[in-house]
Write a protein that holds these residues in place. Structure first.
Motif, PDB file in Angstrom:
ATOM      1  N   LEU A 175       0.805  -1.294   0.227  1.00  0.00           N
ATOM      2  CA  LEU A 175      -0.131   0.040   0.112  1.00  0.00           C
ATOM      3  C   LEU A 175       0.810   1.064  -0.148  1.00  0.00           C
ATOM      4  N   PHE A 176       2.124   1.252   0.602  1.00  0.00           N
ATOM      5  CA  PHE A 176       2.774   2.426   0.799  1.00  0.00           C
ATOM      6  C   PHE A 176       3.034   2.563  -0.802  1.00  0.00           C
ATOM      7  N   TYR A 177       3.774   1.660  -1.331  1.00  0.00           N
ATOM      8  CA  TYR A 177       4.272   1.916  -2.926  1.00  0.00           C
ATOM      9  C   TYR A 177       3.353   2.446  -3.867  1.00  0.00           C
ATOM     10  N   ILE A 178       1.935   1.833  -3.584  1.00  0.00           N
ATOM     11  CA  ILE A 178       0.761   2.254  -4.245  1.00  0.00           C
ATOM     12  C   ILE A 178       0.574   3.692  -4.248  1.00  0.00           C
ATOM     13  N   VAL A 223       2.506   6.145  -3.127  1.00  0.00           N
ATOM     14  CA  VAL A 223       3.524   7.045  -3.650  1.00  0.00           C
ATOM     15  C   VAL A 223       3.606   7.111  -4.836  1.00  0.00           C
ATOM     16  N   GLY A 224       3.206   6.006  -5.668  1.00  0.00           N
ATOM     17  CA  GLY A 224       3.025   6.169  -7.226  1.00  0.00           C
ATOM     18  C   GLY A 224       2.030   6.857  -7.736  1.00  0.00           C
ATOM     19  N   ALA A 225       0.828   6.788  -7.035  1.00  0.00           N
ATOM     20  CA  ALA A 225      -0.442   7.385  -7.061  1.00  0.00           C
ATOM     21  C   ALA A 225      -0.330   8.911  -7.100  1.00  0.00           C
ATOM     22  N   LEU A 226       0.265   9.307  -5.914  1.00  0.00           N
ATOM     23  CA  LEU A 226       0.435  10.745  -5.461  1.00  0.00           C
ATOM     24  C   LEU A 226       1.187  11.455  -6.592  1.00  0.00           C
ATOM     25  N   LEU A 227       2.452  10.922  -6.761  1.00  0.00           N
ATOM     26  CA  LEU A 227       3.365  11.303  -7.845  1.00  0.00           C
ATOM     27  C   LEU A 227       2.890  11.597  -9.365  1.00  0.00           C
ATOM     28  N   GLY A 228       2.202  10.386  -9.577  1.00  0.00           N
ATOM     29  CA  GLY A 228       1.471  10.281 -10.897  1.00  0.00           C
ATOM     30  C   GLY A 228       0.416  11.424 -10.946  1.00  0.00           C
ATOM     31  N   ILE A 229      -0.466  11.603 -10.143  1.00  0.00           N
ATOM     32  CA  ILE A 229      -1.428  12.734 -10.240  1.00  0.00           C
ATOM     33  C   ILE A 229      -0.680  14.219 -10.272  1.00  0.00           C
ATOM     34  N   THR A 230       0.361  14.189  -9.381  1.00  0.00           N
ATOM     35  CA  THR A 230       1.049  15.572  -9.322  1.00  0.00           C
ATOM     36  C   THR A 230       1.790  15.710 -11.019  1.00  0.00           C
ATOM     37  N   SER A 231       2.197  14.980 -11.472  1.00  0.00           N
ATOM     38  CA  SER A 231       2.692  15.162 -12.900  1.00  0.00           C
ATOM     39  C   SER A 231       1.647  15.655 -13.743  1.00  0.00           C
ATOM     40  N   THR A 232       0.529  15.375 -13.604  1.00  0.00           N
ATOM     41  CA  THR A 232      -0.480  15.844 -14.506  1.00  0.00           C
ATOM     42  C   THR A 232      -0.998  17.364 -14.343  1.00  0.00           C
ATOM     43  N   ILE A 233      -0.400  17.929 -13.263  1.00  0.00           N
ATOM     44  CA  ILE A 233      -0.990  19.479 -12.750  1.00  0.00           C
ATOM     45  C   ILE A 233      -0.188  20.369 -13.884  1.00  0.00           C
ATOM     46  N   HIS A 234       1.024  20.257 -14.007  1.00  0.00           N
ATOM     47  CA  HIS A 234       1.702  21.577 -14.407  1.00  0.00           C
ATOM     48  C   HIS A 234       2.914  20.804 -15.125  1.00  0.00           C
ATOM     49  N   PRO A 235       3.661  21.054 -16.205  1.00  0.00           N
ATOM     50  CA  PRO A 235       4.799  20.699 -16.752  1.00  0.00           C
ATOM     51  C   PRO A 235       5.854  20.846 -15.800  1.00  0.00           C
ATOM     52  N   ASN A 236       6.231  21.835 -14.784  1.00  0.00           N
ATOM     53  CA  ASN A 236       6.918  22.042 -14.088  1.00  0.00           C
ATOM     54  C   ASN A 236       6.957  21.146 -12.871  1.00  0.00           C
ATOM     55  N   PHE A 237       5.605  20.579 -12.391  1.00  0.00           N
ATOM     56  CA  PHE A 237       5.494  19.588 -11.344  1.00  0.00           C
ATOM     57  C   PHE A 237       5.652  17.983 -12.116  1.00  0.00           C
ATOM     58  N   SER A 238       5.480  18.114 -13.614  1.00  0.00           N
ATOM     59  CA  SER A 238       6.021  16.647 -13.937  1.00  0.00           C
ATOM     60  C   SER A 238       7.443  16.585 -13.631  1.00  0.00           C
ATOM     61  N   ILE A 239       8.298  17.517 -14.024  1.00  0.00           N
ATOM     62  CA  ILE A 239       9.795  17.458 -13.653  1.00  0.00           C
ATOM     63  C   ILE A 239      10.085  17.078 -12.253  1.00  0.00           C
ATOM     64  N   SER A 283       4.344  -0.183  -7.393  1.00  0.00           N
ATOM     65  CA  SER A 283       4.295   1.245  -7.489  1.00  0.00           C
ATOM     66  C   SER A 283       4.484   1.809  -8.878  1.00  0.00           C
ATOM     67  N   LEU A 284       5.080   1.287  -9.702  1.00  0.00           N
ATOM     68  CA  LEU A 284       5.045   1.673 -11.095  1.00  0.00           C
ATOM     69  C   LEU A 284       3.824   1.644 -11.824  1.00  0.00           C
ATOM     70  N   LEU A 285       3.106   0.629 -11.613  1.00  0.00           N
ATOM     71  CA  LEU A 285       1.680   0.259 -11.895  1.00  0.00           C
ATOM     72  C   LEU A 285       0.659   1.239 -11.692  1.00  0.00           C
ATOM     73  N   SER A 286       1.091   1.458 -10.171  1.00  0.00           N
ATOM     74  CA  SER A 286       0.183   2.619  -9.614  1.00  0.00           C
ATOM     75  C   SER A 286       0.217   3.910 -10.275  1.00  0.00           C
ATOM     76  N   LEU A 287       1.563   4.421 -10.533  1.00  0.00           N
ATOM     77  CA  LEU A 287       1.943   5.498 -11.311  1.00  0.00           C
ATOM     78  C   LEU A 287       1.300   5.656 -12.696  1.00  0.00           C
ATOM     79  N   GLY A 288       1.392   4.624 -13.322  1.00  0.00           N
ATOM     80  CA  GLY A 288       0.724   4.394 -14.679  1.00  0.00           C
ATOM     81  C   GLY A 288      -0.737   4.718 -14.655  1.00  0.00           C
TER      82      GLY A 288
END
Length: 331
Positions: free
Chosen positions: A173-176, A178-194, A219-224
């Motif tokens: 659950l910890f890995y899921i 982290v992947g989900a939070l950072l994945g969603i963050t990357s869709t907010i703005h190009p700066n946050f993608s980086i 975790s990678l699957l959660s990010l995707g």
């Protein structure tokens, strides 16, 4: 004076003034151009369910700005409209103000958490809350833009990772999360993608040596999965994506756009460079030189601490305090 600034009372008073500033901005400061652009897309979400702009009686999906923030704001405004809040010149940025208050409180708590054993933690916390008033963040936190929600997601992720490591939480659950939070963050703005991909790369680098590949793959699957709605929406509207996004990039890196990077502009204004008259240069110096000093100090601290602690301790030591302070400064 030292005892005061190194106390909980100082932190609480500074947080109080930031919240008062947010309320004042909400009611009295006029909107900026960017706020109107993001709001026009949010209006499309309210009326049509699609983040876009109405042109010639046709909804054109919007990609010259990432649609995630206006989509979420549109849903929020739709919900509060159902319970009796009319859309007006105030509540179009209500979500942004709520998120800002949440951000400033969580960030302050994170500083205390990371520096729990440091006797000067309240002084450092107070210093942080004072220093950000000298940055562009102080001039833009009330604007209806994606930076606040992006910063909130980044800080929440850092808080969660740090807390989980201290509690020795290491399950799937910890890995899921982290992947989900950072994945969603990357869709907010190009700066946050980086930023999110950088943090995630460090996270995987740290875990790769010690954890089984199944957790990392999870975790990678959660990010995707968290990114997939954004990617699918772009693929469905590829014609608009290629036109708007790539034209925006071309515009920003030619003479037609603003080809001065923010940091470059800050250094230029701090050193009396440019074609402005002397009073304007003095004005620019007053508002930019303190920021330039903070940026240089943050970079030096990051480099020194990174060499001192290496990547393995990036989530455990002061590196992240300096890191997230730098994030807010640069926005």
């Amino acid at each position: 004076m030292f005892e005061f600034f190194n106390s909980k009372r100082s932190v609480k008073i500074l947080l109080f003034f930031w919240i008062i500033s947010a309320i004042y901005c909400y009611f009295f400061l006029p909107p900026k151009n960017d706020g109107g652009i993001y709001m026009s897309v949010a209006l499309s979400v309210i009326n049509n369910g699609v983040p876009g702009i109405l042109i010639n009686n046709e909804i054109i999906p919007t990609f010259f700005i990432f649609p995630t923030q206006p989509f979420l704001n549109g849903i929020f405004l739709k919900i509060i409209g159902l319970i009796g809040f009319d859309l007006n010149e105030y509540n179009y940025r209500l979500l942004n103000i709520i998120l800002f208050v949440t951000l400033i409180i969580i960030t302050s708590n994170l500083i205390n958490y990371l520096l729990k054993k440091n006797k000067l933690r309240h002084l450092l916390n107070s210093t942080f809350l004072i220093l950000i008033s000298l940055t562009p963040f102080a001039n833009n936190f009330y604007v209806n833009r994606p930076e606040i929600i992006g910063l909130l997601l980044i800080i929440t992720t850092i808080y969660y990772i740090s807390s989980a490591i201290r509690k020795r939480e290491n399950g799937y659950l910890f890995y899921i999360k982290v992947g989900a939070l950072l994945g969603i963050t990357s869709t907010i703005h190009p700066n946050f993608s980086i930023l999110s991909i950088s943090i995630y790369t460090i996270f995987l680098f740290q875990k790769f040596k010690h954890e089984n590949l199944k957790k990392i793959f999870t975790s990678l699957l959660s990010l995707g999965v968290s990114i997939s709605p954004f990617i699918i929406w772009m693929l469905i509207n590829y014609e608009y994506v290629s036109d708007q996004l790539f034209n925006r990039i071309s515009h920003d890196f030619t003479n037609e756009g603003n080809n001065s990077l923010g940091s470059t502009k800050i250094f230029k204004l701090s050193l009396f460079l440019g074609n402005e008259n002397l009073p304007q240069k003095i004005y620019n110096f007053f508002f930019n030189f303190p920021l330039m000093t903070i940026i240089i100090a943050s970079i030096i601290f990051n480099i020194v601490l990174l060499f001192k602690y290496k990547f393995n301790y990036l989530f455990k030591n002061y590196n992240f305090c300096i890191f997230f302070v730098s994030i807010i400064i640069f926005f």
